[in-house]
Design an enzyme around this catalytic site. Structure first.
Site, PDB file in Angstrom:
ATOM      1  N   HIS A 112     -16.505  41.888 -54.739  1.00 48.56           N
ATOM      2  CA  HIS A 112     -16.007  40.989 -53.712  1.00 48.56           C
ATOM      3  C   HIS A 112     -14.828  40.183 -54.245  1.00 48.56           C
ATOM      4  O   HIS A 112     -14.546  40.197 -55.451  1.00 48.56           O
ATOM      5  CB  HIS A 112     -17.116  40.038 -53.258  1.00 48.56           C
ATOM      6  CG  HIS A 112     -17.570  39.124 -54.368  1.00 48.56           C
ATOM      7  ND1 HIS A 112     -18.538  39.488 -55.281  1.00 48.56           N
ATOM      8  CD2 HIS A 112     -17.161  37.873 -54.734  1.00 48.56           C
ATOM      9  CE1 HIS A 112     -18.720  38.508 -56.150  1.00 48.56           C
ATOM     10  NE2 HIS A 112     -17.891  37.513 -55.842  1.00 48.56           N
ATOM     11  N   HIS A 201      -8.803  37.962 -57.003  1.00 53.87           N
ATOM     12  CA  HIS A 201      -9.078  39.199 -57.725  1.00 53.87           C
ATOM     13  C   HIS A 201     -10.471  39.709 -57.385  1.00 53.87           C
ATOM     14  O   HIS A 201     -11.301  38.969 -56.843  1.00 53.87           O
ATOM     15  CB  HIS A 201      -8.971  38.959 -59.233  1.00 53.87           C
ATOM     16  CG  HIS A 201      -9.946  37.943 -59.720  1.00 53.87           C
ATOM     17  ND1 HIS A 201      -9.703  36.584 -59.680  1.00 53.87           N
ATOM     18  CD2 HIS A 201     -11.192  38.074 -60.266  1.00 53.87           C
ATOM     19  CE1 HIS A 201     -10.727  35.925 -60.169  1.00 53.87           C
ATOM     20  NE2 HIS A 201     -11.648  36.810 -60.530  1.00 53.87           N
TER      21      HIS A 201
END
Length: 256
Positions: A112, A201
């Protein structure tokens, strides 16, 4: 024998049974209540009802960012990557490069992109908090998510190092808008905000301890591996919903 005879005999038999029962009660000794001796519990250890294991060996070497407290619900908001299987080839390439660290390497599950830090929410605030999130996400459009390179990160406690895919510029603009919306809700509930200059990220591999310095020499190999997968197994994906995890509860917010 007439019906009256049967009635008479039944009545007589009943009277005799009652007399015998009373006679038996008189002859039987009266039972006395016995007071049981209480067991000695002085040698039995007392275990707190809220006892939780914090041994990192039970969690693959991971360490809690904050201790478990009854009534506190760990909460964070994130973008779930919808095509996790497309990362398998890249993960295998990276694990080959990380052969010297194989004992401390782990492939991330539930990959995620975070839109908040992990914060602590009280149980009674779960419903209003999720309603506030729903309100700020109401008019947000779907967007395309893509990546530009690999970066290495370390958590604030320096207990884990992450090899992650960094999002491209256009994705960063959209994610920054979303994190600012989330911050507005966090302010409302007086919770810690996201990082001032977030680097969005998606972690795909993690290692125990702080390994940033040791991995710096491998960055070119990491990015070469990514370049081989971009446009092959890893392609831009459409983000159509956002997610919130509160303890063991999951909430999803659909974008337009």
């Amino acid at each position: 024998m007439s019906a009256l005879s049967f009635i008479s005999n039944y009545g007589s038999s009943s009277d005799e049974s009652e007399k015998e029962s009373e006679e038996n009660k008189r002859l039987q000794p009266q039972c006395k209540k016995i007071k049981l001796q209480l067991p000695d519990l002085s040698c039995v250890p007392i275990v707190p009802p809220e006892s939780h294991s914090e041994d990192p060996q039970d969690h693959g070497g991971r360490v809690r960012s904050f201790p478990h407290v009854r009534g506190n619900w760990a909460t964070f908001i994130y973008v779930k990557y919808p095509e996790e299987e497309s990362l398998l080839s890249l993960s295998q390439r990276l694990l080959g490069i990380l052969s010297a660290f194989k004992d401390s390497c782990h492939v991330c599950d539930n990959v995620h992109i975070s839109l908040s830090k992990t914060v602590v929410l009280q149980y009674h605030l779960i419903t209003p908090f999720t309603r506030s999130l729903q309100e700020v996400f109401r008019n947000i459009d779907c967007f395309c998510l893509d990546f530009s390179g690999i970066k290495v990160y370390c958590n604030e406690e320096n207990t884990r190092t992450f090899i992650a895919l960094e999002v491209d510029y256009s994705s960063k603009i959209r994610l920054l808008q979303l994190s600012q919306n989330v911050d507005d809700v966090l302010k409302e509930y007086k919770l810690p905000l996201f990082y001032e200059n977030p680097s969005f990220h998606m972690s795909i591999i993690w290692l125990t301890g702080d390994k940033k310095a040791e991995l710096s020499s491998l960055m070119s190999e990491f990015n070469n591996s990514l370049n081989k997968e971009l446009g092959n197994t890893i392609n831009p994906v459409l983000v159509s919903d956002l997610n919130c995890k509160i303890g063991n509860k999951y909430f999803q917010f659909t974008l337009q």
